[in-house]
Design a protein around this motif. Structure first.
Motif, PDB file in Angstrom:
ATOM      1  N   UNK A 181      24.492 -10.013 -12.243  1.00 12.56           N
ATOM      2  CA  UNK A 181      24.656 -10.357 -13.657  1.00 12.56           C
ATOM      3  C   UNK A 181      26.054 -10.888 -13.935  1.00 12.56           C
ATOM      4  N   UNK A 182      27.066 -10.304 -13.307  1.00 12.75           N
ATOM      5  CA  UNK A 182      28.441 -10.797 -13.458  1.00 12.75           C
ATOM      6  C   UNK A 182      28.540 -12.244 -12.991  1.00 12.75           C
ATOM      7  N   UNK A 183      27.921 -12.531 -11.841  1.00 12.88           N
ATOM      8  CA  UNK A 183      28.022 -13.870 -11.262  1.00 12.88           C
ATOM      9  C   UNK A 183      27.269 -14.904 -12.106  1.00 12.88           C
ATOM     10  N   UNK A 184      26.182 -14.464 -12.722  1.00  9.13           N
ATOM     11  CA  UNK A 184      25.455 -15.375 -13.616  1.00  9.13           C
ATOM     12  C   UNK A 184      26.296 -15.711 -14.848  1.00  9.13           C
ATOM     13  N   UNK A 185      26.986 -14.706 -15.390  1.00 11.24           N
ATOM     14  CA  UNK A 185      27.885 -14.946 -16.518  1.00 11.24           C
ATOM     15  C   UNK A 185      28.956 -15.958 -16.126  1.00 11.24           C
ATOM     16  N   UNK A 186      29.544 -15.767 -14.957  1.00 12.30           N
ATOM     17  CA  UNK A 186      30.576 -16.689 -14.487  1.00 12.30           C
ATOM     18  C   UNK A 186      30.046 -18.108 -14.354  1.00 12.30           C
ATOM     19  N   UNK A 187      28.891 -18.237 -13.737  1.00 11.80           N
ATOM     20  CA  UNK A 187      28.322 -19.570 -13.521  1.00 11.80           C
ATOM     21  C   UNK A 187      28.104 -20.300 -14.838  1.00 11.80           C
ATOM     22  N   UNK A 188      27.549 -19.594 -15.829  1.00  3.05           N
ATOM     23  CA  UNK A 188      27.249 -20.221 -17.112  1.00  3.05           C
ATOM     24  C   UNK A 188      28.515 -20.566 -17.886  1.00  3.05           C
ATOM     25  N   UNK A 189      29.423 -19.603 -18.006  1.00  2.50           N
ATOM     26  CA  UNK A 189      30.627 -19.827 -18.806  1.00  2.50           C
ATOM     27  C   UNK A 189      31.554 -20.841 -18.136  1.00  2.50           C
ATOM     28  N   UNK A 190      31.676 -20.775 -16.826  1.00  2.00           N
ATOM     29  CA  UNK A 190      32.541 -21.731 -16.119  1.00  2.00           C
ATOM     30  C   UNK A 190      31.996 -23.149 -16.226  1.00  2.00           C
ATOM     31  N   UNK A 191      30.673 -23.290 -16.141  1.00  2.00           N
ATOM     32  CA  UNK A 191      30.075 -24.623 -16.294  1.00  2.00           C
ATOM     33  C   UNK A 191      30.304 -25.154 -17.702  1.00  2.00           C
ATOM     34  N   UNK A 192      30.145 -24.298 -18.679  1.00  2.28           N
ATOM     35  CA  UNK A 192      30.423 -24.682 -20.076  1.00  2.28           C
ATOM     36  C   UNK A 192      31.870 -25.115 -20.237  1.00  2.28           C
TER      37      UNK A 192
END
Length: 300
Positions: A181-192
């Motif tokens: 879940x942490x890594x999914x948050x990172x992927x989404x926010x970093x892409x944004x």
């Protein structure tokens, strides 16, 4: 012959014990030197150069509305406390917001954890009206599910606009603990942050190898290597407060008072408290210092 053999074995054993003692003494000297150096660096970073723009970049120092984006209640104090307090305590004009994308309901105590989060926010100087743990069907605490990145992005963009956020803190691609879940948050926010021209500057918390995570302050000299020139300049040359050339990374160390606030924040999470977490609050380098990296904007 037997007597000579016994004497030879005794001499050999004595020689080996001397070598062992020599190596132990050398190791103790190295550990003592490293500990002294670590404490010295912690003191310098926390008390002497903490507000220098070469250590705490202008995007963080001048922020008016900080947003921390995490996955579960207690992430904010287990991992991000030095950075949160470094920004909020360093600038009383900054309003802090915490957006936790799930209630941590994996074991059915999500409502309890949402209440506990309020106490943690208070200890970390996060605005009580901006301390939220969401409970969306597609963003539920689950160590086996990669969250929908589009759903994460939509939520984050909504609160960025609502709270007029001008800087974000979140996980890097490793998620600190590796939690999916942490890594999914990172992927989404970093892409944004990398692709949306309207996204505010975003800093991610650096993930390190497991052995380094639980070394108290002993990892600080190694972490500081990439900041060594910045630390030297912060100590011996005046800062240009409008210099934006040091935006790429930050190194934030806790004062003793900040550390006590971190412990108070985690004490609010009573449902998560145990002997192992109590030990974590001493030996984890993440409760003593944070190193951050800014997400680069991709060229359009």
């Amino acid at each position: 012959m037997a007597t000579w053999a016994r004497m030879r074995n005794h001499v050999t054993s004595f020689s080996k014990s001397k070598v062992v003692r020599r190596y132990i003494n050398l190791l103790l000297r190295i550990l003592t030197f490293t500990l002294i150096l670590s404490i010295l660096l912690q003191f310098i970073l926390a008390y002497i150069v903490a507000k220098d723009p070469r250590i705490l970049p202008p995007a963080l120092r001048r922020a008016k509305n900080l947003l921390i984006v995490t996955a579960h209640p207690d992430d904010e104090c287990l991992f991000f406390a030095p950075a949160i307090l470094g920004v909020l305590d360093g600038n009383p004009d900054t309003k802090g917001g915490l957006l936790v994308l799930s209630s941590g309901n994996n074991y059915g105590i999500g409502e309890t954890r949402k209440v506990e989060l309020k106490g943690s926010c208070q200890a970390l100087s996060i605005d009580s009206g901006r301390c939220l743990a969401l409970d969306k069907p597609d963003l539920q605490d689950n160590p086996k599910v990669w969250w929908d990145e589009a759903a994460i992005t939509a939520v984050v963009k909504n609160y960025v606009a609502k709270w007029k956020v001008d800087v974000i803190l979140t996980f890097d691609s490793g998620g600190v603990s590796g939690h999916i879940n942490h890594r999914a948050v990172s992927a989404a926010v970093s892409h944004y942050a990398a692709t949306d021209a309207k996204a505010p500057p975003t800093y991610t918390l650096t993930t390190i190898s497991l052995p380094r995570k639980y070394t108290f302050l002993l990892d600080l000299p190694l972490t500081s290597l990439t900041f060594s020139w910045r630390i030297f300049k912060a100590l011996f040359t005046p800062a240009n407060v409008i210099d934006d050339s040091y935006q790429s990374k930050a190194l934030i160390a806790s004062t003793w008072n900040m550390y006590l606030k971190t412990r108070a924040a985690f004490a609010s999470h009573e449902s998560q408290y145990g002997w192992d977490r109590n030990l974590y609050m001493i030996v984890s380098r993440y409760v003593w210092f944070n190193d951050l990296r800014r997400v680069d904007r991709r060229p359009t």
